[in-house]
Design an enzyme around this catalytic site. Structure first.
Site, PDB file in Angstrom:
ATOM      1  N   GLY A   9      20.995  29.661  -8.313  1.00 29.31           N
ATOM      2  CA  GLY A   9      22.219  29.613  -7.518  1.00 29.31           C
ATOM      3  C   GLY A   9      22.055  28.807  -6.658  1.00 29.31           C
ATOM      4  O   GLY A   9      21.307  27.840  -6.378  1.00 29.31           O
ATOM      5  N   HIS A  10      22.745  29.160  -5.492  1.00 24.86           N
ATOM      6  CA  HIS A  10      22.959  28.399  -3.956  1.00 24.86           C
ATOM      7  C   HIS A  10      21.543  28.154  -3.630  1.00 24.86           C
ATOM      8  O   HIS A  10      21.286  27.202  -2.790  1.00 24.86           O
ATOM      9  CB  HIS A  10      23.771  29.052  -3.188  1.00 24.86           C
ATOM     10  CG  HIS A  10      24.318  28.333  -1.981  1.00 24.86           C
ATOM     11  ND1 HIS A  10      25.195  27.116  -2.141  1.00 24.86           N
ATOM     12  CD2 HIS A  10      24.370  28.285  -0.710  1.00 24.86           C
ATOM     13  CE1 HIS A  10      25.383  26.612  -0.936  1.00 24.86           C
ATOM     14  NE2 HIS A  10      24.914  27.454  -0.152  1.00 24.86           N
ATOM     15  N   PHE A  11      20.828  29.351  -3.359  1.00 23.21           N
ATOM     16  CA  PHE A  11      19.633  29.279  -2.625  1.00 23.21           C
ATOM     17  C   PHE A  11      18.508  29.524  -3.597  1.00 23.21           C
ATOM     18  O   PHE A  11      17.553  30.465  -3.692  1.00 23.21           O
ATOM     19  CB  PHE A  11      19.375  30.565  -1.564  1.00 23.21           C
ATOM     20  CG  PHE A  11      20.406  30.412  -0.524  1.00 23.21           C
ATOM     21  CD1 PHE A  11      20.179  29.556   0.399  1.00 23.21           C
ATOM     22  CD2 PHE A  11      21.508  31.150  -0.033  1.00 23.21           C
ATOM     23  CE1 PHE A  11      20.781  29.332   1.692  1.00 23.21           C
ATOM     24  CE2 PHE A  11      22.386  30.881   1.042  1.00 23.21           C
ATOM     25  CZ  PHE A  11      21.986  29.991   1.955  1.00 23.21           C
TER      26      PHE A  11
END
Length: 289
Positions: free
Chosen positions: A265-267
């Site tokens: 995901g985002h991180f």
């Protein structure tokens, strides 16, 4: 010893800027620019993985991490001004040319550095750092842009949700199949910093300024076409903020851009560090002499 990470503070324009640094001072430089709502802490595991071959520098933006956090009436929180501080740091550290790794908020700062001085950028690594409107996930961005277009108490209330513990935690876990790979220290540390008195006003100011980043995209994309700067996109494919179309879009202006969609995901560094490091090391070895 080159992998040892040092934690330092330097004064830029009267403000203390914290940064992490490792590697041989004579080696090619890689600058790591963090996202929201984190800090250079997000690179704590990446820095040692690169420091045997590169001089790695990872600052905290003003208002984030261990850097100064002046109130909004003492510092104008815009992405232009955050870029000015970053440029000042690199100047004081004697960095003339560098590759850059960007994530989220780090991207618009790097894009300004690049369009101001394109000859200084040796390569770009983007991990969920957009340079196109492609990939902006509608459910996340509609509320923020409603606030930037008409900042009222009514439009502000939903945006304040991005400053809550629930959303901070969600940013780390969205799109991650095995959540046990992500340390809860991440959102605990980030939330403690967000909860400092006055930090909410700082974050809201930067939210309101975000459209200036989108307005920069045409100039930035022209820079891509003119420079054909080497670009590696290592992208969390399941990010519900910056979707994978944001990674694919780089090939519109940079046909040789290297795109890898990571099952995260985002991180994505939190769950797929080894995979991302492998891509970075191979890419930098090819494009930086």
């Amino acid at each position: 010893m080159t992998r040892t990470v040092r934690h330092r503070t330097i004064t830029i324009n009267g403000l203390e800027v914290f940064y992490r640094e490792a590697g041989d001072p004579q080696a090619p430089v890689v600058v790591l620019l963090h996202g929201f709502p984190t800090s250079s802490h997000m690179f704590r595991n990446l820095i040692p993985e690169l420091a045997d071959s590169y001089r790695v520098i990872a600052p905290d933006m003003i208002g984030f991490g261990q850097s100064a956090m002046p109130s909004v009436d003492k510092f104008d929180y815009t992405f232009d001004n955050l870029t000015d501080i970053t440029a000042g740091l690199l100047e004081q550290l004697g960095v003339e040319r560098f590759a850059v790794y960007v994530q989220d908020y780090g991207a618009p700062i790097a894009w300004r550095l690049a369009t101001r001085s394109p000859e200084r950028i040796t390569a770009i690594i983007t991990q969920n750092g957009n340079a196109y409107t492609d990939g902006f996930v509608k459910d996340f961005w509609d509320g923020l842009f409603a606030y930037t277009e008409n900042p009222t108490p009514e439009t502000e209330a939903p945006v304040r949700g991005a400053l809550t513990p629930e959303v901070t935690r969600w940013q780390y876990l969205n799109g991650v199949a095995d959540e046990s790979l992500v340390s809860p220290d991440n959102w605990t540390i980030d939330q403690a910093l967000l909860d400092r008195p006055g930090n909410d006003a700082i974050q809201l100011a930067l939210f309101r300024n975000y459209p200036t980043n989108v307005a920069l995209y045409p100039e930035l994309q022209q820079y891509f076409r003119d420079s054909q700067v080497p670009v590696l996109a290592v992208w969390g494919a399941h990010d519900e903020i910056f979707g994978p179309d944001g990674a694919r879009a780089f090939q519109r202006d940079l046909p040789n851009a290297e795109i890898h969609l990571i099952e995260s995901g985002h991180f994505a560094l939190e769950s797929h560090l080894e995979e991302i490091v492998g891509h970075i090391r191979g890419f930098l070895a090819r494009v930086i002499s």
